[in-house]
Enzyme design. Sequence first.
Site, PDB file in Angstrom:
ATOM      1  CB  CYS A   1      -0.945   0.003   1.192  1.00  0.00           C
ATOM      2  SG  CYS A   1      -0.076   0.022   2.768  1.00  0.00           S
TER       3      CYS A   1
ATOM      4  CB  CYS B   1      -3.682  -0.338   8.964  1.00  0.00           C
ATOM      5  SG  CYS B   1      -4.434  -0.306   7.330  1.00  0.00           S
TER       6      CYS B   1
HETATM    7 FE1  FES Z   1      -1.660  -0.067   4.207  1.00  0.00          FE
HETATM    8 FE2  FES Z   1      -3.292   1.216   5.774  1.00  0.00          FE
HETATM    9  S1  FES Z   1      -3.646   0.656   3.698  1.00  0.00           S
HETATM   10  S2  FES Z   1      -1.257   0.630   6.215  1.00  0.00           S
END
Ligand code: FES
Length: 136
Positions: A34, A105
């Site tokens: 991400c 996360c």
């Molecule tokens: Fe990867 Fe939140 S989408 S840490």
Amino acid sequence: MLYSKQVLDHFQNPRNQGKISNPDATSQVGNPVCGDIMKIYLKIDKKLNKIKDIKFETLGCGAAIACSSVVTQEAKGKTLENALKIDKSIILKKLGGLPPQKVHCSMLSIEALHKAINDYLKKTNDKKSRKSNRKN
Ligand code: FES
């Protein structure tokens, strides 16, 4: 995607966000998928081996910011040993859960905390072994 009240609160009013000048330890972790990045700064009470102060800087999604906020709140005032016991389930509970695609996360915030503590332990152990080498 629906976030809980707690996630929105921590995202909108993050606790312990910012830097510590002259920290005793820091860490930086990132998720290559991400692209989110978290940094943790620690100030340690060396006599009590406790986290005196902790701050974070997170470049990332709302859930990453909320997790960083909760992880720092949980760790502040704890001994290093107890802070190392903080895990994903504690963060998820405090946040009232996260959507499945956001659970990573919370793992990133734990990784950042543990890495900063381990950085501190490594530094202090290195110092101790340098001292004992000098004595020998
Ligand atoms: Fe990867 Fe939140 S989408 S840490």
